[in-house]
Design a protein around this motif. Structure first.
Motif, mmCIF file in Angstrom:
data_model
loop_
_atom_site.group_PDB
_atom_site.id
_atom_site.type_symbol
_atom_site.label_atom_id
_atom_site.label_comp_id
_atom_site.label_asym_id
_atom_site.label_seq_id
_atom_site.Cartn_x
_atom_site.Cartn_y
_atom_site.Cartn_z
ATOM 1 N N ALA A 13 0.822 -1.210 0.000
ATOM 2 C CA ALA A 13 0.000 0.000 0.000
ATOM 3 C C ALA A 13 0.857 1.260 0.000
ATOM 4 O O ALA A 13 0.490 2.258 -0.622
ATOM 5 C CB ALA A 13 -0.948 -0.015 1.193
ATOM 6 N N VAL A 14 2.005 1.211 0.671
ATOM 7 C CA VAL A 14 2.918 2.358 0.662
ATOM 8 C C VAL A 14 3.296 2.698 -0.781
ATOM 9 O O VAL A 14 3.278 3.866 -1.187
ATOM 10 C CB VAL A 14 4.187 2.062 1.497
ATOM 11 N N LYS A 15 3.608 1.681 -1.561
ATOM 12 C CA LYS A 15 4.010 1.896 -2.957
ATOM 13 C C LYS A 15 2.860 2.436 -3.802
ATOM 14 O O LYS A 15 3.095 3.066 -4.825
ATOM 15 C CB LYS A 15 4.523 0.584 -3.560
ATOM 16 N N GLU A 17 0.431 4.514 -2.577
ATOM 17 C CA GLU A 17 -0.214 5.610 -1.849
ATOM 18 C C GLU A 17 -0.872 6.622 -2.781
ATOM 19 O O GLU A 17 -1.981 7.090 -2.505
ATOM 20 C CB GLU A 17 0.780 6.339 -0.939
ATOM 21 N N ASP A 18 -0.252 6.964 -3.886
ATOM 22 C CA ASP A 18 -0.841 7.941 -4.806
ATOM 23 C C ASP A 18 -2.188 7.459 -5.335
ATOM 24 O O ASP A 18 -3.124 8.248 -5.502
ATOM 25 C CB ASP A 18 0.095 8.244 -5.973
ATOM 26 N N PHE A 20 -4.282 5.328 -3.761
ATOM 27 C CA PHE A 20 -5.231 5.413 -2.654
ATOM 28 C C PHE A 20 -5.669 6.870 -2.456
ATOM 29 O O PHE A 20 -6.852 7.153 -2.262
ATOM 30 C CB PHE A 20 -4.603 4.878 -1.357
ATOM 31 N N ALA A 21 -4.717 7.791 -2.518
ATOM 32 C CA ALA A 21 -5.023 9.214 -2.313
ATOM 33 C C ALA A 21 -5.930 9.751 -3.415
ATOM 34 O O ALA A 21 -6.843 10.542 -3.143
ATOM 35 C CB ALA A 21 -3.737 10.026 -2.235
ATOM 36 N N PHE A 44 -3.814 11.187 4.841
ATOM 37 C CA PHE A 44 -2.681 10.397 4.387
ATOM 38 C C PHE A 44 -1.461 10.512 5.297
ATOM 39 O O PHE A 44 -0.588 9.649 5.249
ATOM 40 C CB PHE A 44 -2.408 10.634 2.895
ATOM 41 N N PHE A 47 -2.568 7.597 7.259
ATOM 42 C CA PHE A 47 -2.366 6.415 6.411
ATOM 43 C C PHE A 47 -0.912 5.939 6.520
ATOM 44 O O PHE A 47 -0.654 4.738 6.669
ATOM 45 C CB PHE A 47 -2.720 6.780 4.964
ATOM 46 N N ARG A 48 0.037 6.873 6.467
ATOM 47 C CA ARG A 48 1.458 6.504 6.524
ATOM 48 C C ARG A 48 1.821 5.850 7.848
ATOM 49 O O ARG A 48 2.739 5.026 7.898
ATOM 50 C CB ARG A 48 2.331 7.738 6.270
ATOM 51 N N VAL A 51 -0.192 2.089 7.694
ATOM 52 C CA VAL A 51 0.401 1.052 6.839
ATOM 53 C C VAL A 51 1.596 0.377 7.500
ATOM 54 O O VAL A 51 1.994 -0.714 7.080
ATOM 55 C CB VAL A 51 0.813 1.585 5.437
ATOM 56 N N TYR A 73 -9.267 -0.251 3.248
ATOM 57 C CA TYR A 73 -8.157 -0.645 4.122
ATOM 58 C C TYR A 73 -8.551 -0.548 5.586
ATOM 59 O O TYR A 73 -9.519 0.116 5.949
ATOM 60 C CB TYR A 73 -6.892 0.151 3.842
#
Length: 184
Positions: A13-15, A17-18, A20-21, A44, A47-48, A51, A73
């Motif tokens: 999900a970190v990869k 993130e754009d 999801f945002a 976000f 979110f960070r 995750v 999520y």
């Protein structure tokens, strides 16, 4: 129309993130949410942190061309969760009991407008809960968003109370879905 749903860990999900945002910003810019760019940035930042939890689970839906169209999520609630403390209505202590494994907190579930009413939200919900070991799912939903309320009820959620999930938040319904018991 091809729609894919990918299950993701926190690292995945970190990869993304754009993606999801993008979904979050578009889906929640609409009334009654009216989320601003500042609201999206604040979400976000959380979110960070979310995750990084080892138990974080997510799902991301994409159209055939790879465009992000929906996301979901969450993670299991710890014994120290503040979720139950935000209720405006009392609930039994047994309902509030958390141990880090009992309840999956569904933090976000959203689908961009052009892809609604195609079963994408249900697929995201199923994906994020696939292989779930928790007893139940907990979410907050605005009572004035009828389509979401109807979907949650059709999936088996029941309202157990009301809460202001964060300072300044509108009143939300607190809803619980009991998951089928897994047999060994």
């Amino acid at each position: 129309m091809t729609i894919t749903v990918e299950r993701m860990s926190g690292a995945d999900a970190v990869k993304a993130e754009d993606a999801f945002a993008l979904v979050y910003a578009e889906a929640f810019a609409e009334p009654p949410y009216n989320k601003s760019e500042k609201d999206v940035e604040a979400n976000f930042r959380r979110f960070r942190s979310q995750v990084r939890k080892a138990t974080f689970r997510a799902a991301l839906a994409r159209a055939g061309d790879g465009e992000p169209i929906g996301m979901a999520y969450g993670y299991p609630l710890s014994p120290a969760t503040g979720w139950w403390g935000r209720l405006t209505t009392p609930v039994p202590d047994e309902l509030r009991r958390e141990d880090g494994h009992r309840t999956f907190g569904l933090i976000e579930l959203a689908v961009r407008a052009p892809w609604r009413r195609l079963g994408v939200a249900r697929r995201l919900h199923e994906a994020v809960l696939a292989d779930a070991t928790e007893e139940r799912v907990l979410l907050n939903a605005r009572p004035d968003v009828e389509a979401a309320q109807a979907a949650y009820r059709s999936w088996g959620y029941r309202k157990v109370g009301e809460a202001h999930p964060w300072d300044g938040a509108a009143l939300h319904d607190v809803m619980v879905l009991d998951l089928p018991r897994k047999t060994a």
